[in-house]
Design a protein around this motif. Structure first.
Motif, PDB file in Angstrom:
ATOM      1  N   THR A 169      32.821  56.983  52.626  1.00 34.94           N
ATOM      2  CA  THR A 169      32.123  55.625  52.680  1.00 34.94           C
ATOM      3  C   THR A 169      33.528  54.925  53.441  1.00 34.94           C
ATOM      4  O   THR A 169      33.575  54.696  54.477  1.00 34.94           O
ATOM      5  CB  THR A 169      33.242  54.653  51.365  1.00 34.94           C
ATOM      6  OG1 THR A 169      31.478  55.574  50.530  1.00 34.94           O
ATOM      7  CG2 THR A 169      33.134  52.870  50.815  1.00 34.94           C
ATOM      8  N   ALA A 170      34.641  55.279  53.537  1.00 35.54           N
ATOM      9  CA  ALA A 170      35.754  54.919  54.549  1.00 35.54           C
ATOM     10  C   ALA A 170      35.333  55.529  55.923  1.00 35.54           C
ATOM     11  O   ALA A 170      35.921  54.166  56.784  1.00 35.54           O
ATOM     12  CB  ALA A 170      37.100  55.862  54.677  1.00 35.54           C
ATOM     13  N   MET A 171      34.718  56.131  56.572  1.00 30.61           N
ATOM     14  CA  MET A 171      34.286  56.657  57.264  1.00 30.61           C
ATOM     15  C   MET A 171      32.633  55.740  58.288  1.00 30.61           C
ATOM     16  O   MET A 171      32.963  54.661  59.178  1.00 30.61           O
ATOM     17  CB  MET A 171      33.385  58.092  57.342  1.00 30.61           C
ATOM     18  CG  MET A 171      34.995  59.198  57.873  1.00 30.61           C
ATOM     19  SD  MET A 171      34.189  60.706  57.697  1.00 30.61           S
ATOM     20  CE  MET A 171      32.183  60.587  58.090  1.00 30.61           C
ATOM     21  N   GLY A 172      32.131  54.992  56.953  1.00 30.94           N
ATOM     22  CA  GLY A 172      31.516  54.121  57.612  1.00 30.94           C
ATOM     23  C   GLY A 172      32.183  52.824  57.890  1.00 30.94           C
ATOM     24  O   GLY A 172      31.567  52.109  58.508  1.00 30.94           O
ATOM     25  N   THR A 173      33.326  52.555  56.696  1.00 24.70           N
ATOM     26  CA  THR A 173      34.567  51.202  57.259  1.00 24.70           C
ATOM     27  C   THR A 173      34.682  50.863  58.587  1.00 24.70           C
ATOM     28  O   THR A 173      34.555  49.940  59.280  1.00 24.70           O
ATOM     29  CB  THR A 173      35.199  51.472  56.085  1.00 24.70           C
ATOM     30  OG1 THR A 173      34.200  51.083  54.665  1.00 24.70           O
ATOM     31  CG2 THR A 173      35.888  49.785  56.360  1.00 24.70           C
ATOM     32  N   VAL A 174      35.130  52.817  58.662  1.00 16.79           N
ATOM     33  CA  VAL A 174      35.507  52.628  60.108  1.00 16.79           C
ATOM     34  C   VAL A 174      34.537  52.377  61.509  1.00 16.79           C
ATOM     35  O   VAL A 174      34.834  52.372  62.426  1.00 16.79           O
ATOM     36  CB  VAL A 174      36.724  53.924  59.673  1.00 16.79           C
ATOM     37  CG1 VAL A 174      36.940  54.347  61.681  1.00 16.79           C
ATOM     38  CG2 VAL A 174      37.354  54.827  59.591  1.00 16.79           C
ATOM     39  N   GLU A 175      33.279  52.792  61.321  1.00 17.17           N
ATOM     40  CA  GLU A 175      32.668  52.718  62.281  1.00 17.17           C
ATOM     41  C   GLU A 175      32.298  51.386  62.340  1.00 17.17           C
ATOM     42  O   GLU A 175      31.658  51.155  63.683  1.00 17.17           O
ATOM     43  CB  GLU A 175      31.021  54.148  61.694  1.00 17.17           C
ATOM     44  CG  GLU A 175      29.831  54.110  62.622  1.00 17.17           C
ATOM     45  CD  GLU A 175      30.451  54.719  64.535  1.00 17.17           C
ATOM     46  OE1 GLU A 175      30.574  54.130  65.169  1.00 17.17           O
ATOM     47  OE2 GLU A 175      31.936  55.628  64.074  1.00 17.17           O
ATOM     48  N   GLU A 176      32.213  50.880  60.837  1.00 17.77           N
ATOM     49  CA  GLU A 176      31.643  48.907  61.204  1.00 17.77           C
ATOM     50  C   GLU A 176      32.824  48.382  61.996  1.00 17.77           C
ATOM     51  O   GLU A 176      32.091  47.945  63.030  1.00 17.77           O
ATOM     52  CB  GLU A 176      30.859  48.783  59.892  1.00 17.77           C
ATOM     53  CG  GLU A 176      31.202  47.206  59.821  1.00 17.77           C
ATOM     54  CD  GLU A 176      29.631  46.977  60.643  1.00 17.77           C
ATOM     55  OE1 GLU A 176      29.848  45.744  61.326  1.00 17.77           O
ATOM     56  OE2 GLU A 176      28.866  47.501  60.685  1.00 17.77           O
ATOM     57  N   LEU A 177      33.741  48.255  61.483  1.00 20.62           N
ATOM     58  CA  LEU A 177      35.067  48.192  62.565  1.00 20.62           C
ATOM     59  C   LEU A 177      35.052  48.831  64.385  1.00 20.62           C
ATOM     60  O   LEU A 177      35.397  47.590  65.236  1.00 20.62           O
ATOM     61  CB  LEU A 177      36.315  48.640  61.807  1.00 20.62           C
ATOM     62  CG  LEU A 177      36.808  47.882  60.467  1.00 20.62           C
ATOM     63  CD1 LEU A 177      37.874  48.139  60.110  1.00 20.62           C
ATOM     64  CD2 LEU A 177      36.593  46.438  60.794  1.00 20.62           C
ATOM     65  N   ARG A 178      34.149  49.714  64.755  1.00 21.74           N
ATOM     66  CA  ARG A 178      34.230  50.119  66.051  1.00 21.74           C
ATOM     67  C   ARG A 178      33.601  49.943  66.742  1.00 21.74           C
ATOM     68  O   ARG A 178      33.347  49.388  67.374  1.00 21.74           O
ATOM     69  CB  ARG A 178      33.987  51.773  65.543  1.00 21.74           C
ATOM     70  CG  ARG A 178      35.464  52.133  65.715  1.00 21.74           C
ATOM     71  CD  ARG A 178      34.809  53.859  66.117  1.00 21.74           C
ATOM     72  NE  ARG A 178      35.927  54.845  66.064  1.00 21.74           N
ATOM     73  CZ  ARG A 178      36.123  56.073  65.721  1.00 21.74           C
ATOM     74  NH1 ARG A 178      35.283  56.409  64.838  1.00 21.74           N
ATOM     75  NH2 ARG A 178      37.213  56.626  65.387  1.00 21.74           N
ATOM     76  N   ARG A 179      32.637  49.225  65.699  1.00 19.94           N
ATOM     77  CA  ARG A 179      30.915  48.327  66.474  1.00 19.94           C
ATOM     78  C   ARG A 179      31.296  47.167  66.699  1.00 19.94           C
ATOM     79  O   ARG A 179      31.052  46.744  67.526  1.00 19.94           O
ATOM     80  CB  ARG A 179      30.162  48.707  65.163  1.00 19.94           C
ATOM     81  CG  ARG A 179      28.525  48.300  65.685  1.00 19.94           C
ATOM     82  CD  ARG A 179      27.406  48.989  64.610  1.00 19.94           C
ATOM     83  NE  ARG A 179      27.749  48.946  63.258  1.00 19.94           N
ATOM     84  CZ  ARG A 179      27.760  50.948  63.269  1.00 19.94           C
ATOM     85  NH1 ARG A 179      26.781  51.304  63.353  1.00 19.94           N
ATOM     86  NH2 ARG A 179      27.907  50.776  61.688  1.00 19.94           N
ATOM     87  N   ARG A 180      31.888  46.492  65.415  1.00 21.92           N
ATOM     88  CA  ARG A 180      32.050  45.035  66.023  1.00 21.92           C
ATOM     89  C   ARG A 180      33.555  44.862  67.067  1.00 21.92           C
ATOM     90  O   ARG A 180      33.100  43.467  67.390  1.00 21.92           O
ATOM     91  CB  ARG A 180      32.950  44.575  65.048  1.00 21.92           C
ATOM     92  CG  ARG A 180      31.427  43.932  63.233  1.00 21.92           C
ATOM     93  CD  ARG A 180      32.470  43.870  62.077  1.00 21.92           C
ATOM     94  NE  ARG A 180      33.451  44.173  61.781  1.00 21.92           N
ATOM     95  CZ  ARG A 180      33.468  43.491  60.654  1.00 21.92           C
ATOM     96  NH1 ARG A 180      34.061  42.424  60.496  1.00 21.92           N
ATOM     97  NH2 ARG A 180      34.374  44.718  59.639  1.00 21.92           N
ATOM     98  N   GLY A 181      34.408  45.478  66.925  1.00 18.90           N
ATOM     99  CA  GLY A 181      34.524  45.835  67.942  1.00 18.90           C
ATOM    100  C   GLY A 181      36.224  44.418  68.074  1.00 18.90           C
ATOM    101  O   GLY A 181      36.124  43.900  66.672  1.00 18.90           O
ATOM    102  N   PRO A 182      37.510  44.414  68.191  1.00 16.75           N
ATOM    103  CA  PRO A 182      38.404  43.211  68.027  1.00 16.75           C
ATOM    104  C   PRO A 182      37.319  41.933  68.119  1.00 16.75           C
ATOM    105  O   PRO A 182      36.423  41.556  69.180  1.00 16.75           O
ATOM    106  CB  PRO A 182      39.666  43.295  69.218  1.00 16.75           C
ATOM    107  CG  PRO A 182      38.530  44.403  70.417  1.00 16.75           C
ATOM    108  CD  PRO A 182      37.349  45.126  69.814  1.00 16.75           C
ATOM    109  N   ALA A 183      38.575  40.830  67.217  1.00 10.53           N
ATOM    110  CA  ALA A 183      38.066  39.876  67.473  1.00 10.53           C
ATOM    111  C   ALA A 183      38.016  38.964  68.177  1.00 10.53           C
ATOM    112  O   ALA A 183      39.025  39.325  69.148  1.00 10.53           O
ATOM    113  CB  ALA A 183      38.173  38.793  65.691  1.00 10.53           C
TER     114      ALA A 183
END
Length: 183
Positions: A169-183
């Motif tokens: 679950t934590a790895m999925g959250t990190v992957e989603e943050l990487r995909r979105r990139g910085p705001a």
């Protein structure tokens, strides 16, 4: 690079995302094959599809051995009757998601995976770790170091499932943050 793996003389990209695989497969499986939606487990190399079959009706005085035999018979019957259609669906899934497909069923207390991928994994072990594997081989728990290592991984998976789930679950959250990139 993180999104590539070594594959012989060149590199290849990871297979495409399979976020919708469970839904796609549930729609592709004919109605009546299972008592509910199949369980779909996806990793980098394989998609496992496991459905639940109705339990056979047995007399009230049936023994546990009778029940196990009836479940095995039900599983075998399903496997033979659905073979051609399962192969056709697997080909579609393999083309769509670029992963091998494994089929399996559960019936009562019995679960059987018909075909599944056995992927070689290279690892380096120091002497203490090799001695653990050799002890398992010498004791007859495993036939080889490879089988002993697989046994250890299954054992850790059984005893650490909650922790591994939290880690995924934590790895999925990190992957989603990487995909979105910085705001």
């Amino acid at each position: 690079m993180r999104d590539r793996r070594w594959d012989g003389p060149g590199f290849r990209h990871e297979p495409p995302a399979a976020d919708d695989a469970a839904g796609w497969i549930t729609g592709a499986v004919p109605d009546g094959w299972f008592t509910g939606a199949p369980r779909v487990v996806v990793d980098r190399e394989e998609i496992a599809i496991v459905g639940r079959l109705p339990e056979p009706e047995l007399p009230t005085d049936a023994t546990p051995a009778d029940r196990a035999a009836a479940e095995a018979g039900r599983i075998n019957q399903y496997r033979e009757e659905t073979r051609d259609r399962r192969i056709a669906i697997a080909r579609q899934v393999e083309h769509r998601y670029r992963r091998k497909v494994a089929w399996g069923v559960a019936c009562g207390e019995t679960e059987e995976l018909f075909t599944n991928l056995s992927a070689p994994v290279m690892t380096r072990l120091r002497q203490p770790e090799r001695q653990v594997l050799d002890t398992l081989v010498d004791a007859g728990v495993a036939r080889s170091r490879s089988e002993a290592l697989a046994w250890c991984v299954r054992l850790v998976g059984e005893h650490a499932e909650q922790w591994l789930g939290e880690l995924r679950t934590a790895m999925g959250t990190v992957e989603e943050l990487r995909r979105r990139g910085p705001a």
